[in-house]
Design an enzyme around this catalytic site. Structure first.
Site, mmCIF file in Angstrom:
data_model
loop_
_atom_site.group_PDB
_atom_site.id
_atom_site.type_symbol
_atom_site.label_atom_id
_atom_site.label_comp_id
_atom_site.label_asym_id
_atom_site.label_seq_id
_atom_site.Cartn_x
_atom_site.Cartn_y
_atom_site.Cartn_z
ATOM 1 N N LYS A 214 0.837 -1.191 0.000
ATOM 2 C CA LYS A 214 0.000 0.000 0.000
ATOM 3 C C LYS A 214 0.883 1.256 0.000
ATOM 4 O O LYS A 214 2.050 1.146 0.378
ATOM 5 C CB LYS A 214 -0.934 -0.015 1.196
ATOM 6 C CG LYS A 214 -0.280 0.382 2.517
ATOM 7 C CD LYS A 214 -1.322 0.514 3.588
ATOM 8 C CE LYS A 214 -0.712 0.833 4.910
ATOM 9 N NZ LYS A 214 -0.239 2.155 5.156
ATOM 10 N N ASP B 88 -4.315 6.011 5.847
ATOM 11 C CA ASP B 88 -3.248 5.143 6.354
ATOM 12 C C ASP B 88 -3.793 3.877 7.027
ATOM 13 O O ASP B 88 -3.194 2.810 6.912
ATOM 14 C CB ASP B 88 -2.392 5.935 7.359
ATOM 15 C CG ASP B 88 -1.161 5.178 7.819
ATOM 16 O OD1 ASP B 88 -0.449 4.640 6.953
ATOM 17 O OD2 ASP B 88 -0.919 5.114 9.044
ATOM 18 N N HIS C 66 -6.555 -1.500 6.732
ATOM 19 C CA HIS C 66 -6.638 -2.412 7.877
ATOM 20 C C HIS C 66 -8.027 -2.441 8.522
ATOM 21 O O HIS C 66 -8.576 -3.511 8.789
ATOM 22 C CB HIS C 66 -5.609 -2.024 8.945
ATOM 23 C CG HIS C 66 -4.228 -1.836 8.403
ATOM 24 N ND1 HIS C 66 -3.703 -2.626 7.404
ATOM 25 C CD2 HIS C 66 -3.250 -0.946 8.712
ATOM 26 C CE1 HIS C 66 -2.468 -2.228 7.136
ATOM 27 N NE2 HIS C 66 -2.174 -1.209 7.906
HETATM 28 C C1 BG6 Z 1 0.856 0.596 8.708
HETATM 29 C C2 BG6 Z 1 0.678 2.097 8.837
HETATM 30 O O1 BG6 Z 1 0.128 0.112 7.615
HETATM 31 O O2 BG6 Z 1 0.392 -0.036 9.896
HETATM 32 C C3 BG6 Z 1 1.406 2.621 10.047
HETATM 33 O O3 BG6 Z 1 1.192 2.736 7.670
HETATM 34 C C4 BG6 Z 1 0.986 1.858 11.293
HETATM 35 O O4 BG6 Z 1 1.172 4.012 10.216
HETATM 36 C C5 BG6 Z 1 1.096 0.355 11.060
HETATM 37 O O5 BG6 Z 1 1.817 2.257 12.362
HETATM 38 C C6 BG6 Z 1 0.513 -0.419 12.224
HETATM 39 O O6 BG6 Z 1 0.825 -1.767 12.085
HETATM 40 P P1 BG6 Z 1 1.005 -2.709 13.354
HETATM 41 O O7 BG6 Z 1 1.232 -4.058 12.764
HETATM 42 O O8 BG6 Z 1 2.194 -2.174 14.101
HETATM 43 O O9 BG6 Z 1 -0.254 -2.602 14.143
#
Ligand code: BG6
Length: 518
Positions: A165, A252, A257
């Protein structure tokens, strides 16, 4: 038991970048250590800095030595397995000469390999502004021919592309990117990473829902009052201020997610657990999410931006003081969103989604709050004390599942108030206690799946476009809106986020353990 990856050459484009160093080499190393790399696995790194094959291997060693998740000191045998025959191709991704050099290297790597094992996996660990140049370059030099699943099976050799992404900035640019990709590749060749889908606990949501008979009959508007999805972080923008200024929390975190978590928790059961069936159901769910515009956005979206504060006792700057961030930035670092899924199962059930940086605790979880038991047996106020049943699917950390219900306090009278005392208690499953060790890191799962050819945990083009269609009006509102409400770093976020859910008579599941135990 996990399946071993296919024989293949992994071409890592952006071989010395941050993602490769921090996530990809550790994941590949762990696969090597677990014996999951095929006998003919070879790594080819592509980058612009001057290196040769030997110094590239050295750089991988250095990356592993400083990476957090290699599971201890680097094992020489696994390292040798990972880097055996590794090659480095130097060049500028906008220069056609690079792609000829890459083709020559690939031919030489594969020269001693049977045709059926000449598989190529291209990992685009590069900024999105370069995606299309690279796709064009790989395709026109013949390094990554377009194939279809049937042809792959027939000829044996496959070419796949892993993309990171952001998949566009909005629905229109996502569609344009998909069209450009699909001009050169077929959908089954494309593996769009959403690392949340690779998390064990997210995969377990499907297992929990569809491998157990007791919850699914309750999984609807008849029994569920609302659902909360939280992805709270304590980190700030971690040196990525420039990127984040352009993105903000909705692009983001929500477009990818949170929408994936929403689809996973709310989708209909697929006919089979395979890429097509699972992704079809997710797309159907995303299509059913109500779209907002104008006034409805203001009612359903709350934004915030972190100011200075403290995380774990340490002073941290506000977002606007982070490097590469404008002092009067209007970029939101927190959002809370209420969505409705307009289908038979979920009609009228609110889903509250929130995500933010520099919050009080790092917690990702899905909370399913059931309807209250009929209060006929216990009059007010005892009835008001009765908490509704609550299922918490904890994604990270302390991965597990908890079911909250009411129990009678020992010794208290069972008869009516005021003596009657009920107490909320929990049944808990913990990954660590039941399975031991740490969950497999997401990138390890996803790299292996791409080597095997299982796209179930990757986002399909229509999923990406549907997710953008939901968030597009929200990002537009955020981009055009006033400066978001400031919340001090280390807190639960802006008041607007709490007000959003409180208006419906609910409250967020507390972020901190201390608040939860209260
Ligand atoms: C990423 C984002 O996709 O996911 C980040 O760009 C974020 O900003 C991260 O911190 C969070 O991932 P995880 O696995 O640490 O929860």
């Amino acid at each position: 038991m996990r399946e071993t990856g296919d024989d293949c050459t992994l071409v890592l484009i952006g071989a010395l970048g941050d993602l490769a160093r921090r996530k990809l080499y550790p994941a590949l190393y762990r696969l090597a250590k677990d014996g999951l790399l095929a006998p003919r696995f070879t790594l080819v790194g592509v980058e612009r800095s001057p290196q040769d094959d030997a110094s590239y291997v050295k750089a991988i060693g250095e990356a592993l030595a400083s990476a957090a998740d290699t599971g201890g000191p680097v094992d020489p045998a696994a390292f040798e397995r990972l880097t055996r025959g590794a090659r480095y191709v130097r060049g500028d991704l906008t220069d056609p000469a690079l792609y000829s050099a890459l083709c020559t290297t690939l031919d030489s790597v594969e020269s001693a390999t049977p045709v059926a094992a000449r598989n190529r996996l291209f990992y685009m660990a590069i900024p999105p502004s370069l995606f299309l140049r690279v796709v064009e370059g790989l395709s026109s030099c013949g390094a990554a021919p377009r194939t279809h699943t049937a042809e792959e099976a027939q000829h044996g050799a496959w070419a796949r592309l892993i993309i990171e992404k952001p998949f566009g900035r909005d629905a229109a640019s996502a569609r344009a990117l998909n069209t450009a990709l699909l001009n050169r590749f077929s959908e089954p060749q494309l593996y769009r990473i959403d690392h949340y889908l690779g998390k064990e606990t997210v995969q377990n949501v499907l297992a929990f829902r569809f491998a157990n008979a007791i919850f699914e009959p309750l999984w609807n508007r008849g029994s569920i009052a609302h659902v909360q999805i939280t992805v709270a972080e304590t980190v700030g923008v971690e040196g990525r201020g420039g990127y984040y200024e352009e993105a903000g929390v909705v692009r983001d975190m929500f477009q990818n997610h949170l929408m994936q978590l929403l689809a996973t928790i709310a989708m209909e059961p697929p006919g089979t657990i395979d890429a097509a069936a699972v992704r079809d159901e997710k797309v159907k769910l995303l299509r059913a999410v109500r779209r907002y515009d104008g006034a409805s956005i203001a009612e359903n979206l709350a934004l915030g931006q972190y100011g200075p504060g403290a995380i774990a006792g340490e002073r941290v700057p506000g977002y606007a003081e982070e490097p590469s961030v404008k002092p009067d930035s209007r970029t939101p670092t927190y959002a809370a969103l209420r969505v409705f899924v307009d289908n038979w199962r979920w009609e009228g059930v609110p889903f509250y989604l929130r995500s933010g940086k520099r919050l009080a605790e790092r917690v990702s979880e899905i909370v399913v709050r059931f309807r209250r038991a009929p209060g006929v047996l216990w009059p007010v106020p005892a009835r008001e004390e009765m908490r509704p049943n609550e299922l918490v699917l904890r994604i990270q950390p302390d991965e597990g599942i908890t079911l909250g219900f009411q129990a009678k306090r020992p010794g208290a009278a069972l008869a009516l108030s005021p003596e009657m005392e009920l107490s909320p208690v929990r049944m808990r499953f913990s990954y660590e206690d039941d399975f031991g060790g740490e969950p497999v890191p997401a990138y390890e799962t996803l790299l292996l799946d791409a080597m095997i050819g299982d796209a179930t945990l990757f986002a399909r083009s229509d999923e990406v476009e549907q997710a953008w269609a939901i968030v597009d009006p929200l990002v537009a509102a955020a981009d055009a809106g006033p400066r978001p409400e400031c919340y001090p770093a280390g807190t639960n976020g802006p008041r607007g986020g709490d007000a959003l859910i409180a208006r419906d008579g609910f409250s967020w599941h507390p972020l901190t353990l201390a608040a939860r135990e209260r």
